[in-house]
Design an enzyme around this catalytic site. Sequence first.
Site, PDB file in Angstrom:
ATOM      1  N   GLY A 165      -8.744 -23.811 -25.185  1.00 27.21           N
ATOM      2  CA  GLY A 165      -8.460 -24.506 -23.943  1.00 27.21           C
ATOM      3  C   GLY A 165      -9.250 -23.917 -22.788  1.00 27.21           C
ATOM      4  O   GLY A 165      -9.704 -22.772 -22.850  1.00 27.21           O
ATOM      5  N   CYS A 166      -9.406 -24.712 -21.740  1.00 24.93           N
ATOM      6  CA  CYS A 166     -10.234 -24.289 -20.603  1.00 24.93           C
ATOM      7  C   CYS A 166      -9.628 -23.095 -19.878  1.00 24.93           C
ATOM      8  O   CYS A 166     -10.299 -22.086 -19.652  1.00 24.93           O
ATOM      9  CB  CYS A 166     -10.463 -25.465 -19.653  1.00 24.93           C
ATOM     10  SG  CYS A 166      -8.970 -26.342 -19.164  1.00 24.93           S
TER      11      CYS A 166
END
Lengths: 339, 339, 339, 339
Positions: free
Chosen positions: D143-144
């Site tokens: 995930g970012c």
Amino acid sequence: MKTVVIGASGYAGGELLRLLATHPHLLVTQVSAHSNAGELITSVHPHLNTYQNQKFVAIEEVNFDQVDVVFIALPHGQSASVVRNIPSHTKVIDLGADFRLNDSAQWDKYYDGEHAGVWTYGLPEIPGQREKISKSVQVSNPGCYATSIITGLLPALDFIDVSDVVVVAASGTTGAGRSAKINLIASEVMGSLTSYKFGGIHQHTPEVEQALSNASGKDLKISFTPILAPIPRGILSTITARLTSTISTEEVNASYAKFYEDEYFVDVLPLGQMPKTGSLTGSNKVQIQVAVDEHVQRLVISVALDNLGKGAASQAIQNANLMCGFHEGSGLSTDGLGT
Amino acid sequence: MKTVVIGASGYAGGELLRLLATHPHLLVTQVSAHSNAGELITSVHPHLNTYQNQKFVAIEEVNFDQVDVVFIALPHGQSASVVRNIPSHTKVIDLGADFRLNDSAQWDKYYDGEHAGVWTYGLPEIPGQREKISKSVQVSNPGCYATSIITGLLPALDFIDVSDVVVVAASGTTGAGRSAKINLIASEVMGSLTSYKFGGIHQHTPEVEQALSNASGKDLKISFTPILAPIPRGILSTITARLTSTISTEEVNASYAKFYEDEYFVDVLPLGQMPKTGSLTGSNKVQIQVAVDEHVQRLVISVALDNLGKGAASQAIQNANLMCGFHEGSGLSTDGLGT
Amino acid sequence: MKTVVIGASGYAGGELLRLLATHPHLLVTQVSAHSNAGELITSVHPHLNTYQNQKFVAIEEVNFDQVDVVFIALPHGQSASVVRNIPSHTKVIDLGADFRLNDSAQWDKYYDGEHAGVWTYGLPEIPGQREKISKSVQVSNPGCYATSIITGLLPALDFIDVSDVVVVAASGTTGAGRSAKINLIASEVMGSLTSYKFGGIHQHTPEVEQALSNASGKDLKISFTPILAPIPRGILSTITARLTSTISTEEVNASYAKFYEDEYFVDVLPLGQMPKTGSLTGSNKVQIQVAVDEHVQRLVISVALDNLGKGAASQAIQNANLMCGFHEGSGLSTDGLGT
Amino acid sequence: MKTVVIGASGYAGGELLRLLATHPHLLVTQVSAHSNAGELITSVHPHLNTYQNQKFVAIEEVNFDQVDVVFIALPHGQSASVVRNIPSHTKVIDLGADFRLNDSAQWDKYYDGEHAGVWTYGLPEIPGQREKISKSVQVSNPGCYATSIITGLLPALDFIDVSDVVVVAASGTTGAGRSAKINLIASEVMGSLTSYKFGGIHQHTPEVEQALSNASGKDLKISFTPILAPIPRGILSTITARLTSTISTEEVNASYAKFYEDEYFVDVLPLGQMPKTGSLTGSNKVQIQVAVDEHVQRLVISVALDNLGKGAASQAIQNANLMCGFHEGSGLSTDGLGT
């Protein structure tokens, strides 16, 4: 006076509520919003602390008999059915386009649905219009772009070629409404400029042409290109037209200043200062600057306003003030937020 | 080929460095910036990791004898003194205005200082210009606004009244340079639109008129109003002119598409799609859309580009590619960043 | 009452002028700004139409004998020399930091120049402080970040570990002042987030620790990281601290609501609604939401305000209202601009 | 190698297409997007000129037999059903969360639907992970937010209290997806900051805790507060944890620099320079700065990246490069856009 706002969940409706919260004579007693009926006003407008714990009601629940002033801020085409339920002596200001156009053919060309009728056009700065508004019970509030273009051109009608006026205007995103569309999401809008309703098809075109043809007594035509700008509020219109007589920038500026000298809400800026949308945010002001471009013999006009202010909600209140006999500036701000 | 960037601390200079970092044939060997000489390149351009640990040198330290290509990205008026120190066979692309205008009188009217001279005008999309650029060792890179207006008007010259063209264009803030001025600080710019150099005084006016008068064989005149928009990059120009013959939107679009069918970096969009500055960010592309507004018999043209891309740095590299005999698109991007 | 604003060319000074323009009891009679003395107020603040044709005067020209209330909005370190010229019975609110800190050692650690002294700390929402302010003639207005952090933590002091509070707060650019610096120009700021004064060195740290140590009777410490956000106005502070007792989100929210139930300008939001800076723009409000993160036994607090509003100018007016015996909310807005 | 992008109409999918257009070894042969099947790619992504005239196909139309590499960029919960149709020897990188978590209980706590399984976690900068990715045919892209937090904390695990780490991170709006929701429209987002998924409920929490507990051999816990910022792209994470040993800022910076000295895509900045999201836009870079706040004995870490770059699409390509045996940086940019 007891006041109702219909269509209060949109941006213009929210701005009406914000301004009416401190209006000395207009008291908001009912707030209606169709799809948000039953919800807290602050769930849609979290900035409106004044309305804490109040809820939107459905339009069917509004009791128009106990109301003195009605503001309608519905999408175009929905006003007529509301108006039918409002007693004829009740003062109504419609922020939509439904009652702006005299010519049904123009309505049919630019809008969907049936032409609702014609009400007094609520731009008090048009010569003679203030008096008409004051005597009206039903007033049609001008469009945001239209307000900027009409106020920008009114003082120039005698020395420009009205048959060929060019307008390019950029608007903040609230002008597109509080609507969940992909082209309006922040990722698409921030950091970008794009035009829309391109090629003379924007619906404010006939409204501007009607108002200015009436004012000039000639057939005024505009080429109008709107642009979506990555700001929440504000319109900056650049208007240009060929000059029909030799006149200097200084003379035009003086002429404009003279034209608007008694107007409280239109400022012709001193030469050297340019209109800036941020300076008008939250106010009912229009700022105008002019220049003569001698090398092409054109007049160039720059006009700024807040599309939710003088372009919508505060102009509607200005009209209500006139209709009710209050001071025209009651509850309105001449100072913008600045930044 | 050994490449030098002069004036690399500005935004156009920084974009040159960014693009040259991945250019297959041009190798940056010296980077000069007057007031930042001795500082790390990444202290000014923290995004340019490729240049980590490299420093700006003073222009006096640049050894032009060991250089094949020179890009000059200095403020207007400073190029001539640099050029004097560059061997005459060295390829030079000047991003400033110094060598753009043929007419010294126009230079004197719009700029300060002495007119430096006339170089080949580096807009390859002007018919015949690509060949001239290819044979030149000194090329003057067009202005950002000028590029958008010229590419937008070139295909229309035969069917519009060139004596009275109206342009309103909004630019991102990098167009104003990397300069500490109050009117450019974020608090003043964000959330606001304002015009500047108002009334036909912007210096790209004679550049556009020169290029398009040459191309049309007639005396083309523009009324040009620039606007500062709250975006870092991008120009959106709206151009309108009276049509001299009856033509439909579809025909104009087809005519534009035909005109640019062999051009890699100019896209005439299909009808229904509008140019959007964000779509061009970082690319060397121009996007164009057209419409005929029949009710005023005007052609309306919308043009978008990246003022640092096709408006400055990537256009300069396109010119360098032509001058060096490389593929014209070497090191250039056709895809923008999008968001 | 006759009112003077000193340092009126900055953003806090401009917001003071904007708010005072409609204040029912305070009348601005003199407006001073050092470097802009002699200029029109609207040349710096083009949004302040109320002050059209008025000019800034030099501080030397201000006649303090004919003044009831003085607002000082100068950069830190400049207030003491002004105060020397103000009669001791004149009410003074200093928006700078000069008189905020009790401890000269803390002043020396975080600020330059001599410690000016200690005035009543002007945050009325601190229990007991409203009374002190009401009796004071000299009040030191809190810092913008400090206001958000102190109001956010006050109700939690009994159930958190005050020795280790973590704060990360993002501020709009007006917080950095109206100053021409490269790192503040729009091209650098728009579209980007970056931290500054990193590692616990921001000067609001001792101010927060002083106020909350006093309030809790314990030695409160914060780790504070400020962030520059691409918005003109607004602070969003995220505060987190370890819980010292088991408590639910619902209980904390209820406890906060109880704590602030009589406060007009602090809103503890209902669960499910988050503070949003845009909702507070132009208002004197603070919005707070809380949550217990059970998986780490931490309280998390989100606080929003307008750094120029409750964080500066409108808080100063709230203090002036108390000092003058006016209604505490005179001339202040509880509704923000929204968008 | 023939490459397919599934879910290409979103922002991460679009960034994949943009980067793959210039990748030296991966050739996009099929582009799928469910709800946009049959539409032109440029109708959704007008910046992707490379894909002009190509259309999205429905996922049912994708022929996985003729594909070497598959990128899946679907909303969470949709990957498993796609994977079932992909031959087991085909390299797949899933940008969604479906295969990130080892623990089904954590999946059930933070996500809807059935836990799809566990794939190799695609963050090559975790010690030992690069080798695992290189040998995998199925990789789960991080995930970012998780990427920023994990890279920010990895070098500090030996000298901080891992049981109580505090993270406050702000993300650009593309992180919320290309979705027509009222809270994402520009009018709501521009000029405002607000927190969401408040109180430790963001789904990247278990992902970070899993990766860092594995790396540290201890039970790491984070308090994570995400914020929506008015920028299209970028994440700025502020991480703070109590130090377990006495160490100076200089020592921590040196330790971080040493930890990442062989990493091409993680830059520990020199002291005095702060991570800035705009500097990373479009790149695969992470920027980190650290400081010791001695007055609270806390380490503070600032981390910036592009949520669509190293936080999604370019990280996925970095993984594909490793899986395919290409140079790890093939087709990736180390320089950001800057402005």
